[in-house]
Design a protein around this motif. Structure first.
Motif, PDB file in Angstrom:
ATOM      1  N   MET A 132      23.050   6.834  -4.181  1.00  0.00           N
ATOM      2  CA  MET A 132      23.029   8.311  -4.657  1.00  0.00           C
ATOM      3  C   MET A 132      21.474   8.421  -4.604  1.00  0.00           C
ATOM      4  N   LEU A 133      20.633   7.834  -4.843  1.00  0.00           N
ATOM      5  CA  LEU A 133      19.229   8.165  -4.858  1.00  0.00           C
ATOM      6  C   LEU A 133      18.720   8.295  -3.614  1.00  0.00           C
ATOM      7  N   TRP A 134      19.288   7.361  -2.529  1.00  0.00           N
ATOM      8  CA  TRP A 134      18.847   7.604  -1.119  1.00  0.00           C
ATOM      9  C   TRP A 134      19.636   9.018  -0.681  1.00  0.00           C
ATOM     10  N   THR A 135      20.751   9.223  -1.187  1.00  0.00           N
ATOM     11  CA  THR A 135      21.296  10.280  -0.583  1.00  0.00           C
ATOM     12  C   THR A 135      20.618  11.556  -1.092  1.00  0.00           C
ATOM     13  N   LEU A 136      19.818  11.567  -2.345  1.00  0.00           N
ATOM     14  CA  LEU A 136      19.076  12.779  -2.600  1.00  0.00           C
ATOM     15  C   LEU A 136      17.846  12.715  -1.672  1.00  0.00           C
ATOM     16  N   VAL A 137      17.168  11.583  -1.436  1.00  0.00           N
ATOM     17  CA  VAL A 137      16.134  11.837  -0.315  1.00  0.00           C
ATOM     18  C   VAL A 137      16.683  12.198   1.135  1.00  0.00           C
ATOM     19  N   GLY A 138      17.707  11.738   1.642  1.00  0.00           N
ATOM     20  CA  GLY A 138      18.345  12.246   2.814  1.00  0.00           C
ATOM     21  C   GLY A 138      18.489  13.558   2.874  1.00  0.00           C
ATOM     22  N   VAL A 139      19.156  14.090   1.726  1.00  0.00           N
ATOM     23  CA  VAL A 139      19.546  15.720   1.780  1.00  0.00           C
ATOM     24  C   VAL A 139      18.350  16.286   1.822  1.00  0.00           C
ATOM     25  N   THR A 140      17.325  15.967   1.027  1.00  0.00           N
ATOM     26  CA  THR A 140      16.144  16.621   0.970  1.00  0.00           C
ATOM     27  C   THR A 140      15.366  16.614   2.155  1.00  0.00           C
ATOM     28  N   ALA A 141      15.325  15.502   2.903  1.00  0.00           N
ATOM     29  CA  ALA A 141      14.606  15.337   4.392  1.00  0.00           C
ATOM     30  C   ALA A 141      15.431  16.121   5.116  1.00  0.00           C
ATOM     31  N   PHE A 142      16.787  16.389   5.076  1.00  0.00           N
ATOM     32  CA  PHE A 142      17.623  17.406   5.858  1.00  0.00           C
ATOM     33  C   PHE A 142      17.034  18.831   5.688  1.00  0.00           C
ATOM     34  N   ALA A 143      16.925  19.026   4.450  1.00  0.00           N
ATOM     35  CA  ALA A 143      16.460  20.308   4.236  1.00  0.00           C
ATOM     36  C   ALA A 143      15.170  20.718   4.779  1.00  0.00           C
ATOM     37  N   LEU A 144      14.241  19.888   4.714  1.00  0.00           N
ATOM     38  CA  LEU A 144      12.793  20.091   4.968  1.00  0.00           C
ATOM     39  C   LEU A 144      12.816  20.031   6.544  1.00  0.00           C
ATOM     40  N   VAL A 145      13.783  19.491   7.299  1.00  0.00           N
ATOM     41  CA  VAL A 145      13.584  19.457   8.734  1.00  0.00           C
ATOM     42  C   VAL A 145      14.108  20.876   9.253  1.00  0.00           C
ATOM     43  N   VAL A 146      15.194  21.225   8.213  1.00  0.00           N
ATOM     44  CA  VAL A 146      15.812  22.550   8.619  1.00  0.00           C
ATOM     45  C   VAL A 146      14.643  23.869   8.538  1.00  0.00           C
ATOM     46  N   ILE A 147      13.930  23.660   7.499  1.00  0.00           N
ATOM     47  CA  ILE A 147      12.964  24.694   6.928  1.00  0.00           C
ATOM     48  C   ILE A 147      11.784  24.395   7.969  1.00  0.00           C
ATOM     49  N   LEU A 148      11.479  23.453   8.280  1.00  0.00           N
ATOM     50  CA  LEU A 148       9.833  23.198   8.917  1.00  0.00           C
ATOM     51  C   LEU A 148       9.925  23.374  10.551  1.00  0.00           C
ATOM     52  N   LEU A 149      11.236  23.013  10.991  1.00  0.00           N
ATOM     53  CA  LEU A 149      11.246  22.809  12.381  1.00  0.00           C
ATOM     54  C   LEU A 149      11.937  24.269  13.028  1.00  0.00           C
ATOM     55  N   LYS A 150      10.884  25.211  13.195  1.00  0.00           N
ATOM     56  CA  LYS A 150      11.426  26.665  13.426  1.00  0.00           C
ATOM     57  C   LYS A 150      12.004  26.586  14.752  1.00  0.00           C
ATOM     58  N   ASP A 151      11.756  25.793  15.714  1.00  0.00           N
ATOM     59  CA  ASP A 151      12.421  25.603  17.124  1.00  0.00           C
ATOM     60  C   ASP A 151      12.416  24.402  17.510  1.00  0.00           C
ATOM     61  N   HIS A 152      13.704  23.931  17.760  1.00  0.00           N
ATOM     62  CA  HIS A 152      14.161  22.539  18.335  1.00  0.00           C
ATOM     63  C   HIS A 152      13.193  22.242  19.666  1.00  0.00           C
ATOM     64  N   ARG A 153      12.981  23.302  20.369  1.00  0.00           N
ATOM     65  CA  ARG A 153      11.987  23.080  21.690  1.00  0.00           C
ATOM     66  C   ARG A 153      10.633  22.639  21.443  1.00  0.00           C
ATOM     67  N   GLN A 154      10.336  22.869  20.156  1.00  0.00           N
ATOM     68  CA  GLN A 154       8.842  22.139  19.796  1.00  0.00           C
ATOM     69  C   GLN A 154       8.852  20.648  20.071  1.00  0.00           C
ATOM     70  N   LEU A 155       9.930  19.998  19.942  1.00  0.00           N
ATOM     71  CA  LEU A 155       9.961  18.649  19.838  1.00  0.00           C
ATOM     72  C   LEU A 155       9.540  18.234  21.388  1.00  0.00           C
TER      73      LEU A 155
END
Length: 469
Positions: free
Chosen positions: A118-141
């Motif tokens: 459950m702790l790792w789920t919290l970390v994973g979902v937080t990472a999901f939200a951060l990538v969605v917020i910070l990655l404005k355009d997938h073409r930047q990759l």
């Protein structure tokens, strides 16, 4: 003089983002997770208590946070992706908790706990939200393709360079162990290398589609064009040989072949790639003992049922015990299978949910894979198409390797089931993968904004005269 009424203006209604549907599906996933947990508690004769309601509320709050991030920063994301993954994650937590109860009853406390997951789920979902917020355009990759490739290769190589005490577990050198912390770098390397493959194939597509010789109805690439394929082959075989990680080797190489085929539409690349991998596997079989053991356990696990074949034999007994409808959550004996919460969690579900329940779980994965491929079709840019198709194909290949190994369809590899098996590295990497796929889905479903065409001075003057008349 008659006054002309202005012509009616057609107003296009905004496209629905389907975020409310996503929220309702997340609530449904939370209800199923809590119901499954309730069944486990009742069948284990632990009684019903209010902590189960708080567990469901916490689960819904966590994924509600991810939902808010998607609603605000990627509102056109496919509404099925996050709820289906939440349900898979929740079912995995329930099974790990169920195995936890069995270990505590038997006096064992070395089993991975649901609290840690459950702790790792919290970390994973937080990472999901951060990538969605910070990655404005997938073409930047695509701009960081070579950096991602180099980083991925370094992550693959580090466990093989470390001493066995810091990297080896169950015969495979796939870990980086630090005091109080461990990580499996191959889980992150698969995403980085996939970004590298897609960026290179988009930039050098003409190199891979160049004219070659025609043999048996196939157009074979020129010898100098085989360098990327040979490099991928050497790296994958090196991982299989030096780190004894068959699963990562197969996943890495198969994902590369899929992306190359999608980019070039030439089946000859697939044929050559499969021949190279088959040749490397045969050589590894005769040179390395751990490869021979895996193949022999696949061909006949009952030849050594108390030794090297014990894990596979117990998994087969679990499937046989489950039958069509299973023994019910909490009523089976999944703890008899070694590594039931990690590599063999599919066998645990097969025993307690049966063929019907296991088929339902596979259908959930199929939904994610199909929606990922549909995203690839709808995406307008070439890099996004390749990356979305590659991410969806990687999930499909990993699921095939895991389920095929546990059911004795192919040799056992040791990969974990995405979002269900215990493991922080796997959970975190797969949530990052999901976030990138969500970003591409948002770009694919987002309506195209067109600017109104500017009128020439003559047309503007003519319109003004007509309006005055």
């Amino acid at each position: 003089m008659t006054t002309q009424l202005p012509a009616p203006v057609a107003v296009t209604p905004p496209l629905p983002t389907r975020r409310n549907a996503e929220l309702m599906l997340l609530c449904f996933a939370a209800v199923i997770t809590v119901a499954a947990l309730l069944i486990v508690e009742v069948n284990q004769e632990r009684g019903v208590h209010w902590d189960l309601a708080s567990y469901g509320l916490g689960f819904l709050t966590l994924f509600g946070f991810a939902h808010l991030a998607v609603r605000r920063f990627a509102p056109f994301t496919d509404p099925l992706l996050l709820p289906v993954i939440a349900l898979l994650n929740g079912l995995g937590l329930v099974m790990i908790h169920r195995l936890d109860l069995t270990d505590h009853q038997g006096g064992q406390h070395d089993h991975p706990s649901a609290d840690q997951q459950m702790l790792w789920t919290l970390v994973g979902v937080t990472a999901f939200a951060l990538v969605v917020i910070l990655l404005k355009d997938h073409r930047q990759l695509a701009r960081y393709g070579y950096i991602a490739g180099l980083t991925g290769l370094v992550l693959l190589a580090i466990p093989g360079l470390l001493p066995s005490s810091l990297s080896e577990q169950n015969g495979a050198k796939i870990w980086i162990r630090l005091p109080g912390f461990s990580i499996q770098p191959a889980e992150f390397a698969k995403i980085l290398l996939l970004i590298f493959f897609c960026a290179v194939l988009v930039a050098k597509r003409g190199l891979f589609t160049s004219v070659g010789k025609h043999v048996m109805g196939m157009t074979l690439p020129r010898p100098r064009d085989l360098a990327p394929l040979l490099t991928a082959w050497v790296v994958s075989v090196g991982v299989m040989v030096f780190e004894k990680d068959l699963g990562t080797s197969l996943l890495f190489y198969a994902s590369f072949l899929v992306v190359v085929y999608l980019a070039t539409q030439r089946f000859s690349w697939v044929v050559i790639g499969l021949l190279l991998f088959a040749g490397g596997s045969v050589i590894a079989y005769f040179l390395f003992g751990h490869v021979r053991v895996r193949v022999q356990n696949w061909l006949d696990p009952f030849a050594d049922p108390e030794g090297s074949g014990f894990q596979m034999v117990q998994a087969l007994f679990s499937f046989a015990t489950g039958g069509i409808f299973g023994t019910g959550l909490g009523n089976g004996q999944p703890d008899t299978v070694p590594a039931a919460s990690t590599d063999f969690i599919i066998a645990a579900f097969g025993e307690e949910l049966g063929l019907v329940g296991l088929a339902a779980i596979l259908m959930l994965y199929t939904i994610v894979i199909v929606r990922g491929l549909r995203t690839a079709i709808a995406t307008r840019d070439t890099f996004g198409k390749l990356l979305a198709a590659g991410l969806a194909s990687t999930l499909a290949i990993q699921l095939f390797i895991v389920v095929g190994g546990v059911t004795q369809l192919i040799p056992l590899t040791g990969l974990t089931t995405p979002w269900m098996s215990y493991g922080g590295s796997s959970l975190l990497a797969n949530y990052v993968l999901l976030a990138i796929l969500a970003r591409i889905s948002h770009a694919a479903r987002q309506p195209i904004r067109t600017r109104p065409r500017k009128k020439s001075p003559i047309a503007a003057a003519r319109t003004e005269v007509i309006e005055k008349v």
